[in-house]
Design a protein around this motif. Sequence first.
Motif, mmCIF file in Angstrom:
data_model
loop_
_atom_site.group_PDB
_atom_site.id
_atom_site.type_symbol
_atom_site.label_atom_id
_atom_site.label_comp_id
_atom_site.label_asym_id
_atom_site.label_seq_id
_atom_site.Cartn_x
_atom_site.Cartn_y
_atom_site.Cartn_z
ATOM 1 N N SER A 72 0.921 -1.086 -0.002
ATOM 2 C CA SER A 72 -0.148 -0.190 -0.044
ATOM 3 C C SER A 72 0.806 1.430 -0.060
ATOM 4 O O SER A 72 1.854 1.292 0.910
ATOM 5 N N PHE B 79 -5.599 1.326 2.577
ATOM 6 C CA PHE B 79 -5.524 0.243 3.047
ATOM 7 C C PHE B 79 -6.825 -0.498 2.685
ATOM 8 O O PHE B 79 -7.125 -1.599 3.222
ATOM 9 N N HIS C 97 -6.617 -3.552 0.510
ATOM 10 C CA HIS C 97 -6.320 -4.847 1.164
ATOM 11 C C HIS C 97 -7.301 -5.454 2.017
ATOM 12 O O HIS C 97 -7.563 -6.479 2.112
#
Lengths: 236, 187
Positions: free
Chosen positions: B16, B21, B24
Amino acid sequence: MPKITFKIDGKQCTAEDGQNLVEAAADNHVYIPTLCHMKGEKCLGTCRVCMVKVNGKDMAGCTLSVSEGMEVTFDTPELNDKRKALIEMLFVERNHFCPSCEKSGRCDLQALAYRFKMHIPRFRYRYPFFEVYSKVDKLMLEHNRCILCQRCVEFIRDPDTNRKIFSMRNRTNKSMIQVDYRLANKMSEEQIDKAVAICPVGAIIKKGQGFDEAYGQRKYDQHPIGYEVDGGTNSK
Amino acid sequence: MAEQTASNKPVVATISLAGCFGCHMSLLDIDDRIVQFIDLFELNKSPVNDIKKFTKRAHVGLVEGGCCNDENVKVLRYFRENCDVLVSVGACAGNGGLPALRNKMPLQECLVEAYLDAPTAELGKAIIPYDEELPKLLDRVYPCHEVVKIDYYMPGCPPSAEVFWDTLTSVIKGQGFDLPVELIKYD
């Protein structure tokens, strides 16, 4: 009106003589994408996304009237790529940040990019600077998202004087829409809603009304753009 | 599915940069397929397992976020050198996303607004942070493909778990990357 026959990609179509090509195609279940043309309204010819090939020439479909025996080429890899490139140019020309846009999910430009399976524009982003204009009581003009289709310029007029409320200013990459705020302050609720609705992107925003539809329930979350015309058969 | 030994599993790495994030999180949102993921792939450098440096070459690198400072550029180039296929994940990697909203104005104006003219800045004592340990901000936020060659793009903010799964499985199989229309979203 006499009926005539013409062909789109070899498909036999019928229409009224002199009918607008985009509308005639829609009546024959062929969706020619547009960002500026509106059914029944006069042609603007600004976005060029409706590009078709007639007599070997690339032309904006919304500027054409159908005639007997006309042969239109629409769905070829070359034309589809040109249309896609036009959409991509609109994305890089200004700042189209979909995650933060009120119109996301209802935006014609975004929906067309989905339809053309655009992952990323092939061109370099320009990141120009435009200030948001918010002097009108009930409207905001977010120039960063404007694609200069001029729908608001032509189709939103003061009911008393028929004067244009929106107009164009500057030239080339500095072109932008401006608004007569005195006339705009007199706009009725219905007219404001119409202005917001006909804007194909999120450039005209009604104050106090933002993300009012849930993700997944917005206009183009259910069906891709053009679904009502071709039933999802033509993906380009 | 045939059990693959650790040595011949395709290697995946993630990072990242100037992102949040969220991508993710979306990758972890693949639900029970996470078990399949472990069977199919080997995860190398990634914030998920906290491996800091590549211990072997990765087949696929997933990059979240654009480049807003010199550290991002360094890490992105490090990824390009160590991954066969580099995938730009999400809106920030693709067009800079929300961090790129600052691209419209000079960097100096952003820093002055954030640190000197902020309502909470202490009068007379406010400074713009500087230290050689701090990454240097770039003049603007750059999409990843303007810094290194990117092979594939996943649109979305974040791309849904389905997009991750589709991409990973098709890239690993060496198939073309063709997302169905309903999975392409920019928000």
